[in-house]
Motif scaffolding. Structure first.
Motif, short mmCIF file in Angstrom:
data_model
loop_
_atom_site.label_atom_id
_atom_site.label_comp_id
_atom_site.label_asym_id
_atom_site.label_seq_id
_atom_site.Cartn_x
_atom_site.Cartn_y
_atom_site.Cartn_z
N GLU A 363 6.28 -5.41 1.95
CA GLU A 363 6.46 -5.58 3.39
C GLU A 363 7.38 -4.49 3.92
N ILE A 364 7.30 -4.25 5.22
CA ILE A 364 8.14 -3.25 5.86
C ILE A 364 9.37 -3.92 6.45
N ASP A 365 10.52 -3.35 6.17
CA ASP A 365 11.78 -3.83 6.74
C ASP A 365 12.48 -2.63 7.37
N VAL A 370 9.77 -2.91 1.10
CA VAL A 370 10.30 -3.86 0.12
C VAL A 370 9.16 -4.29 -0.79
N TYR A 371 9.22 -3.87 -2.05
CA TYR A 371 8.20 -4.24 -3.03
C TYR A 371 8.60 -5.55 -3.70
N LYS A 372 7.66 -6.47 -3.81
CA LYS A 372 7.92 -7.78 -4.42
C LYS A 372 7.46 -7.74 -5.87
N ASN A 373 8.38 -8.02 -6.77
CA ASN A 373 8.01 -8.07 -8.19
C ASN A 373 7.64 -9.48 -8.60
N PHE A 374 7.03 -10.21 -7.70
CA PHE A 374 6.56 -11.57 -7.92
C PHE A 374 5.47 -11.83 -6.90
N VAL A 375 4.72 -12.88 -7.08
CA VAL A 375 3.66 -13.23 -6.14
C VAL A 375 3.86 -14.65 -5.66
N HIS A 376 4.23 -14.79 -4.40
CA HIS A 376 4.27 -16.10 -3.76
C HIS A 376 3.00 -16.16 -2.89
N GLN A 450 3.76 -10.05 5.85
CA GLN A 450 2.94 -9.62 4.72
C GLN A 450 2.07 -8.43 5.10
N SER A 451 1.67 -7.70 4.07
CA SER A 451 0.87 -6.50 4.30
C SER A 451 -0.57 -6.65 3.89
N GLY A 452 -0.96 -7.83 3.38
CA GLY A 452 -2.34 -8.02 2.96
C GLY A 452 -2.77 -9.46 3.04
N SER A 481 -7.83 -7.48 4.79
CA SER A 481 -7.11 -6.89 5.94
C SER A 481 -5.74 -6.47 5.44
N TYR A 482 -5.32 -5.27 5.83
CA TYR A 482 -4.06 -4.74 5.30
C TYR A 482 -3.34 -3.94 6.38
N ASP A 483 -2.05 -3.75 6.16
CA ASP A 483 -1.23 -2.97 7.07
C ASP A 483 -1.33 -1.51 6.67
N HIS A 484 -2.04 -0.74 7.47
CA HIS A 484 -2.31 0.65 7.12
C HIS A 484 -1.05 1.51 7.17
N ARG A 485 0.05 0.96 7.67
CA ARG A 485 1.30 1.73 7.69
C ARG A 485 1.82 1.98 6.28
N ILE A 486 1.57 1.05 5.37
CA ILE A 486 2.08 1.23 4.00
C ILE A 486 0.97 1.15 2.95
N VAL A 487 -0.22 0.66 3.33
CA VAL A 487 -1.33 0.58 2.38
C VAL A 487 -2.38 1.60 2.80
N ASP A 488 -2.66 2.55 1.92
CA ASP A 488 -3.68 3.54 2.21
C ASP A 488 -5.06 2.98 1.87
N GLY A 489 -6.09 3.64 2.37
CA GLY A 489 -7.44 3.20 2.10
C GLY A 489 -7.76 3.13 0.61
N LYS A 490 -7.25 4.09 -0.14
CA LYS A 490 -7.49 4.10 -1.59
C LYS A 490 -6.94 2.85 -2.25
#
Length: 513
Positions: A363-365, A370-376, A450-452, A481-490
């Motif tokens: 997520e963007i702060d 901020v990368y999450k090393n867990f999955v909620h 969230q970004s995705g 669906s994703y936040d293109h600010r931090i997630v690229d198409g690839k």
């Protein structure tokens, strides 16, 4: 000894609630932990228990009022009879004001609007300059962004001036008008909260300080609604203090009348305020949005305004996953006591893909990622009240059985409206299954911050070319669906491909491939 009843903690990012229902009234005896009232936030309903045994002395925040965290709701007199709310009418001068004070002017002020509310709009004046008013008679109605506030007359007399006209914006504590004294004002019965003889500023009575049973006046907003609906007050059951008819009571009465087999001929049909076509307007129904629906609308629009949302699609052949589920579902349910569904497969596949494409789980702060090393994992669930997203914490560490049990339990609590605020916060990624409603394709909206979000859809047999041959396969469209600010198409495409591979060959999940 008096114990204060205050608004409990409502959860992260939730700062206010609306008092929905009081189960007790002043003078009632209460036991420890007995439910006193119910608060509604934009997501859940919160019950407030009694912190002590005793008698409910007074109610500070009445039904419909908006309160902040730790705001005072009521007071409990422990071990004794309810203490009467202090009344300024006990002052010697209040019982019979000297006739010389009858010409004194009293300002009509904007009452306290509640925490975080600093201004309101004057929506309606029920009196005009020169009108005679009785003490506590409703003068005007204010509208805030949360509730309507009625302003009563602080004293009897004549409305000599209106300072804030209809449509004007006024601040809390601002001046609305002026009431000049008259000969009849001195003879008006004294009401607690006004002290014209002492010249003290009037304070709107707090909830719980009801009028005497012989001086109950319906809410002005209810009067307008009654007139529009063509109803009389005796046709509506009042839910307010001492049987006072509120605007909501009129709406319920109108809804009940419209659903009856035959309309009563004695009551004229409701008159629309500004109809374009009278017949069409008579068949319309206007229902106020719930706080939950308002919040859903606001958050979804905020997501579109804030994030750079883009959606990419793929399709998955569900043959292998369906075969594996069919083969082991009975044994799975017998051992674990829960049915084996598709959600555990998708949850596992997403957790697997998120490890390879961590930006989808970030997520963007501000200017940081901020990368999450867990999955909620958030699992969107439709309820009669609206869409909610309970969170399964550390889903990446859970087994298929643990995921299925968590999803079943969260879904049941969501439908029953029993989810707590904590259970709907902290998600890092969301899965939305529109396929259960028959959706073939959609573009889900992000659940900020969230970004995705992955959209699942209906499984439908389609002709597919397999090794040069046309075969019928159960196919499902997937949408990320994703936040293109931090997630690229690839990264987005890679994520979907990994989910597709894991579902088309579930053994890859066991091999961590």
């Amino acid at each position: 000894m008096t114990t204060e009843v205050r608004v409990p903690t409502l959860g992260e990012s939730v700062t206010e609630a609306t008092v929905a229902t009081w189960f007790k009234k002043p003078g009632d005896s209460v036991a420890v932990d007995e439910m006193l009232c119910e608060l509604e936030t934009d997501k859940v309903t919160v019950e407030v228990p009694s912190p002590a045994a005793g008698t409910l002395a007074d109610i500070v925040a009445g039904e419909g009022e908006t309160v902040g965290v730790d705001a005072l709701l009521a007071n409990i007199a422990e071990g004794g009879a309810a203490t009467a709310a202090p009344a300024k009418a006990e002052a010697p001068a209040a019982a019979a004001a000297p006739s010389g004070d009858s010409g004194k002017s009293v300002d009509v002020m904007v009452p306290t609007l509640g925490e975080s509310v600093s201004e309101a709009t004057v929506s309606t004046w029920f009196k005009k300059v020169g009108d005679t008013v009785a003490q506590d008679e409703m003068l005007c109605e204010l509208e805030t962004d949360k509730v309507s506030v009625e302003v009563p007359a602080p004293t009897a007399g004549v409305l000599s001036e209106i300072v804030a006209a209809e449509g004007a914006t006024v601040a809390a504590g601002g001046k609305l008008g002026v009431i000049g004294g008259s000969a009849g004002a001195a003879a008006a019965p004294s009401v607690p909260g006004s002290d014209a003889a002492g010249g003290e500023q009037y304070t709107t009575p707090s909830a719980g300080q009801g009028r005497a049973s012989g001086d109950v006046e319906n809410a002005p907003s209810a009067k307008k609604a009654l007139a529009e609906a063509g109803l009389s007050a005796d046709q509506v059951q009042g839910s307010g203090r001492d049987g006072r008819v509120m605007k909501e009571d009129v709406a319920k009465a109108v809804a009940a009348a419209s659903s009856a087999p035959a309309a009563q001929t004695s009551a004229p049909a409701p008159t629309p305020r500004a109809p374009v076509n009278a017949d069409d307007a008579a068949r319309e129904e206007r229902v106020k949005m719930t706080r939950l629906r308002q919040t859903i609308a606001r958050r979804l629009k905020d997501a579109q305004n804030t994030a750079a949302i883009l959606t990419t699609y793929n399709e998955v052949d569900m043959t292998e996953t369906m075969a594996l589920r069919s083969e082991y579902k009975d044994l799975f349910e017998k051992k674990h006591g829960v049915r084996l569904g598709f959600m555990s497969f998708f949850t596992k596949a997403c957790c697997h893909a998120l490890r390879e494409v961590p930006e989808v789980n970030a997520e963007i702060d501000g200017t940081d990622i901020v990368y999450k090393n867990f999955v909620h994992m958030g699992v969107a669930a439709g309820t009669p009240q609206g869409l909610v997203v309970p969170v399964i914490r550390d889903a990446d560490q859970m087994s298929f059985a643990e995921i299925e049990k968590a999803i079943a339990e969260k879904g049941r609590r969501a439908r029953d409206g029993k989810l707590s605020m904590a259970e709907m916060q902290g998600g890092t990624f969301t899965i939305s299954n529109g396929g259960v409603y028959g959706s073939l394709m959609s573009s889900p909206i992000l659940n900020p911050p969230q970004s995705g979000i992955l959209g699942m859809h209906k499984i439908q047999d389609r002709p597919m070319v397999i090794n040069g041959e046309i075969k019928i396969r159960p196919m499902m469209y997937l949408a990320l669906s994703y936040d293109h600010r931090i997630v690229d198409g690839k990264g987005a495409v890679t994520f979907l491909v990994r989910v597709k591979e894991a579902l088309e060959d579930p053994r890859r999940l066991l091999m961590d491939l």
